[in-house]
Design a protein around this motif. Structure first.
Motif, mmCIF file in Angstrom:
data_model
loop_
_atom_site.group_PDB
_atom_site.id
_atom_site.type_symbol
_atom_site.label_atom_id
_atom_site.label_comp_id
_atom_site.label_asym_id
_atom_site.label_seq_id
_atom_site.Cartn_x
_atom_site.Cartn_y
_atom_site.Cartn_z
ATOM 1 N N ARG A 142 -4.966 73.252 -47.988
ATOM 2 C CA ARG A 142 -5.187 72.243 -47.119
ATOM 3 C C ARG A 142 -5.188 72.824 -45.687
ATOM 4 N NH1 ARG A 142 -0.455 68.037 -47.043
ATOM 5 N NH2 ARG A 142 0.252 69.467 -45.767
ATOM 6 N N PHE A 143 -6.220 72.214 -44.910
ATOM 7 C CA PHE A 143 -6.334 72.817 -43.449
ATOM 8 C C PHE A 143 -5.831 71.565 -42.606
ATOM 9 C CE2 PHE A 143 -9.599 74.312 -46.293
ATOM 10 C CZ PHE A 143 -9.548 75.884 -46.137
ATOM 11 N N THR A 144 -5.951 72.058 -41.308
ATOM 12 C CA THR A 144 -5.199 71.248 -40.282
ATOM 13 C C THR A 144 -5.845 70.160 -40.308
ATOM 14 O OG1 THR A 144 -6.458 72.537 -38.513
ATOM 15 C CG2 THR A 144 -4.458 73.256 -39.132
ATOM 16 N N ASP A 145 -7.046 69.839 -40.244
ATOM 17 C CA ASP A 145 -7.639 68.637 -40.228
ATOM 18 C C ASP A 145 -7.719 67.650 -41.452
ATOM 19 O OD1 ASP A 145 -9.449 69.727 -42.299
ATOM 20 O OD2 ASP A 145 -11.280 69.605 -41.129
ATOM 21 N N GLY A 146 -6.607 67.894 -42.456
ATOM 22 C CA GLY A 146 -6.459 67.188 -43.557
ATOM 23 C C GLY A 146 -7.331 67.589 -45.044
ATOM 24 N N THR A 147 -8.376 68.230 -44.584
ATOM 25 C CA THR A 147 -9.314 68.432 -45.839
ATOM 26 C C THR A 147 -8.636 69.592 -46.659
ATOM 27 O OG1 THR A 147 -10.379 70.211 -44.773
ATOM 28 C CG2 THR A 147 -11.431 68.144 -44.530
ATOM 29 N N THR A 148 -8.925 69.121 -48.031
ATOM 30 C CA THR A 148 -8.458 70.297 -49.176
ATOM 31 C C THR A 148 -9.411 70.836 -49.925
ATOM 32 O OG1 THR A 148 -8.265 68.431 -50.622
ATOM 33 C CG2 THR A 148 -6.203 68.793 -49.357
ATOM 34 N N VAL A 149 -9.374 71.956 -50.498
ATOM 35 C CA VAL A 149 -10.399 72.587 -51.335
ATOM 36 C C VAL A 149 -9.795 73.292 -52.339
ATOM 37 C CG1 VAL A 149 -10.350 74.656 -49.678
ATOM 38 C CG2 VAL A 149 -12.372 74.007 -51.084
ATOM 39 N N SER A 150 -10.315 73.126 -53.395
ATOM 40 C CA SER A 150 -9.657 74.008 -54.501
ATOM 41 C C SER A 150 -10.557 75.334 -54.971
ATOM 42 C CB SER A 150 -9.819 72.992 -56.009
ATOM 43 O OG SER A 150 -9.228 73.547 -56.901
ATOM 44 N N ARG A 151 -9.724 76.350 -55.190
ATOM 45 C CA ARG A 151 -10.299 77.532 -55.604
ATOM 46 C C ARG A 151 -11.535 77.948 -54.830
ATOM 47 N NH1 ARG A 151 -7.507 78.686 -60.497
ATOM 48 N NH2 ARG A 151 -8.557 80.697 -60.670
ATOM 49 N N PRO A 152 -11.203 78.164 -53.363
ATOM 50 C CA PRO A 152 -12.369 78.535 -52.630
ATOM 51 C C PRO A 152 -12.798 79.864 -52.679
ATOM 52 C CG PRO A 152 -10.681 78.466 -51.204
ATOM 53 C CD PRO A 152 -10.068 77.933 -52.491
ATOM 54 N N ALA A 153 -13.955 80.215 -52.595
ATOM 55 C CA ALA A 153 -14.292 81.673 -52.511
ATOM 56 C C ALA A 153 -13.974 82.390 -51.019
ATOM 57 C CB ALA A 153 -15.717 82.021 -52.735
ATOM 58 N N PRO A 154 -13.993 83.668 -50.941
ATOM 59 C CA PRO A 154 -13.286 84.197 -49.421
ATOM 60 C C PRO A 154 -14.120 83.781 -48.389
ATOM 61 C CG PRO A 154 -13.077 85.737 -51.169
ATOM 62 C CD PRO A 154 -13.686 84.634 -51.911
ATOM 63 N N ARG A 155 -15.617 83.831 -48.726
ATOM 64 C CA ARG A 155 -16.346 83.363 -47.391
ATOM 65 C C ARG A 155 -16.417 82.037 -47.148
ATOM 66 N NH1 ARG A 155 -22.257 85.352 -48.427
ATOM 67 N NH2 ARG A 155 -20.933 87.348 -48.633
ATOM 68 N N GLU A 156 -16.243 81.071 -48.065
ATOM 69 C CA GLU A 156 -16.073 79.506 -47.756
ATOM 70 C C GLU A 156 -14.931 79.477 -47.011
ATOM 71 O OE1 GLU A 156 -15.166 75.324 -50.050
ATOM 72 O OE2 GLU A 156 -15.670 77.092 -51.267
ATOM 73 N N LEU A 157 -13.825 80.179 -47.406
ATOM 74 C CA LEU A 157 -12.530 80.071 -46.689
ATOM 75 C C LEU A 157 -12.554 80.570 -45.173
ATOM 76 C CD1 LEU A 157 -9.543 79.525 -46.573
ATOM 77 C CD2 LEU A 157 -8.887 81.562 -47.525
ATOM 78 N N ALA A 158 -13.525 81.592 -45.037
ATOM 79 C CA ALA A 158 -13.647 82.160 -43.768
ATOM 80 C C ALA A 158 -14.238 81.045 -42.817
ATOM 81 C CB ALA A 158 -14.479 83.593 -43.844
#
Length: 559
Positions: free
Chosen positions: A199-215
């Motif tokens: 979960r990021f500071t804006d409240g969005t969540t993501v499951s099992r992200p790839a490193p580039r998506e996370l970057a």
């Protein structure tokens, strides 16, 4: 030039005599700054500054994220805290608009304070006030950029934690069975099947992200801003970052392509104690973080989570994964080496689940109260053993040789012997790793007796050397049988140089393509030598670019 009237306009100096003001005018620097230019960066040496015109902002990095702390307007000063504490600047001071700043070096200030006690009193009062403000900042809880739920022994979770740590991203990680999970997550928790969940500071969540998506979500740079660069550096370890710093500082359009995170193999070193300028040692990730800040401040672009798909040497184009194509004038190979893998029963299945290659500082928290083992007898293994000894219940070095002194620096051997919870098993090898969901036991062979002992193990860290991984390079770039890039005289001896001039010291078999650091064939493998070669490669790139410009000018004149 500074005048008496310029300096008298600063309240701190308004009561000085004309002779004292004249002396300051003659001995102080008159800095004219453009927007975005630093008067002094974070960590800069102590001195006293006074703003004469314009506007300066105070910035500081918190967990890799820049934060603005305030402004300095005409008549105000900065530098009182470093002078009071004899320390580097805790924050950087950067021009918001065209600004003029006066700089009084530390020795000149102390001489002035001795003859003008009122100046020293005012500075002391201001320092106490601002130190109080800094203490207030230090009491604030850090602002986490990422909150993560994931299983400790899930390889995907381990990889994401390492990526965040190596990119200096502040995060909170908890396991699905943590007793305070709901409180720390702050709401309904996702199911275990979705883990790892971020979960990021804006409240969005993501499951099992790839490193580039996370970057991308974290605002890290993954795409080039320009179509063409004077030099591209492949690899973001010490050699690559040094080349980036010197390339950008010399005015070259410079870009670094790093497939994981800056720091390279050195970034996984828990402590480097023989690097010049750090008397108390420095961790690999701290050294990488400082170098990365420096390179970016000087204008270099650093792409993360990108790798090179192929290089077209004739067109001078580099094709990245994902289809991006970047034109280059020179290329610097600083890809380093990868930890050598062990073909031992259970290792591949348990990688990330108790078996690790290298040892980043972020792994220390997982070793509290455990018995851990390290394979290897080199400096990297010794540094890691000393670091883990402060966290684990016991640390065992498993070494094939019969003496540490044959492969490890003396200062490390002495420190290891002084640690009561570090044991060294000489003439020994790990021959098996066992555990269902994670590593629980290993088999250790005593080569002098052929006896095999099964022992409990809460973590196994491997440091058995490294190999160059250069199979992806074009065949035109000469390498030895182990994959190390040939440069300079080695290229000539191999019969792979056909240019009319001799190759430069760090130049490969292809003119304008250079290699530095561990990927280059060389008997010396040290952080200091990698940094030196990185800076030297830029000097040779400059020579090549001048030669290339002259050649193109001559061809144009003939036409």
């Amino acid at each position: 030039m500074l005048t008496i009237d310029d300096i008298r306009a600063v309240p701190l100096f308004s009561a000085l005599t004309d002779s004292e003001l004249a002396h300051l005018a003659q001995t102080s620097a008159d800095m004219n700054l453009l927007p975005g230019e630093f008067a002094v960066p974070e960590g800069g040496e102590r001195a006293l500054y006074a703003v004469l015109s314009g506007k300066m902002e105070v910035v500081k990095l918190f967990d890799g994220v820049e934060r603005r702390l305030g402004f300095r307007l005409p008549g105000t000063i900065f530098g009182e805290v470093p002078l009071a504490l004899s320390s580097p600047f805790p924050g950087g001071y950067r021009a918001v608009e065209p600004s003029r700043v006066m700089r009084v070096d530390a020795q000149r200030y102390y001489a002035l304070a001795a003859t003008a006690p009122d100046v020293a009193l005012k500075m002391g009062a201001l320092a106490r006030e601002r130190i109080g403000g800094l203490q207030g900042l230090s009491s604030e809880p850090p602002k986490l950029l990422v909150t993560m739920i994931g299983h400790r022994w899930d390889a995907a979770c381990v990889a994401l934690r390492q990526f965040l740590a190596r990119n200096q991203i502040s995060f909170d990680w908890m396991t699905p069975d943590a007793p305070d999970l709901v409180k720390r997550w702050g709401g309904e928790c996702p199911g275990e099947a979705q883990c790892p969940v971020l979960r990021f500071t804006d409240g969005t969540t993501v499951s099992r992200p790839a490193p580039r998506e996370l970057a991308l979500r974290l605002g890290l740079q993954t795409h080039a801003r320009l179509d063409e660069y004077d030099t591209m550096i492949i690899g973001g370890g010490p050699a690559g970052l040094a080349a980036a710093v010197y390339g950008a500082s010399e005015g070259l359009r410079t870009i670094v392509v790093e497939r994981e995170a800056p720091g390279g193999q050195a970034g996984t070193s828990s402590r480097i104690e023989n690097y010049l300028g750090f008397p108390n040692g420095v961790s690999g990730d701290e050294l990488a973080s400082r170098a990365l800040q420096q390179a970016r401040r000087l204008g270099a672009e650093v792409l993360v989570t990108r790798s090179v798909a192929r290089i077209d040497l004739n067109a001078r184009e580099v094709h990245l994964d994902g289809g991006d194509v970047i034109r280059i004038r020179t290329l610097i190979l600083a890809t380093g080496v990868a930890w050598r893998r062990l073909a031992i029963e259970g290792f591949d299945r348990l990688i990330g689940k108790g078996v690790f290659y290298g040892a980043a500082r972020s792994e220390a928290s997982g070793t509290h109260g455990l018995d851990v083992h390290l394979i290897g007898g080199g400096n990297s293994a010794g540094q890691a053993a000393l670091f883990f000894a402060n966290h684990a219940r016991s640390v065992t070095l498993v070494v094939r040789g019969d003496a540490l002194e044959k492969s490890m620096s003396r200062y490390l051997v002495d420190q290891i012997r002084a640690k009561t919870n570090i044991r060294v098993r000489l003439r020994s090898e790990v021959v098996g790793a066992f555990g269902e969901t994670h590593l629980t036991e290993i088999d250790v062979l005593d080569t002098s007796t052929s006896n095999i002992e099964r022992v409990g193990c809460g973590g196994l860290f491997v440091f058995i050397g490294a190999d160059a991984q250069t199979d992806w390079l074009p065949a035109e770039i000469a390498r030895d049988e182990r994959g190390y890039v040939l440069t300079g005289d080695d290229v000539v001896k191999a019969g792979r140089w056909s240019h009319t001039r001799d190759p430069y010291l760090l130049e490969s078999s292809v003119p304008g393509v250079f290699a530095c650091g561990d990927v280059r064939l060389s008997p010396v493998k040290r952080v200091a030598s990698a940094v030196g070669e990185g800076s030297m490669s830029i000097a040779f790139a400059h020579q090549f670019l001048r030669e290339d410009t002259l050649r193109c000018s001559g061809e144009h004149a003939v036409r």
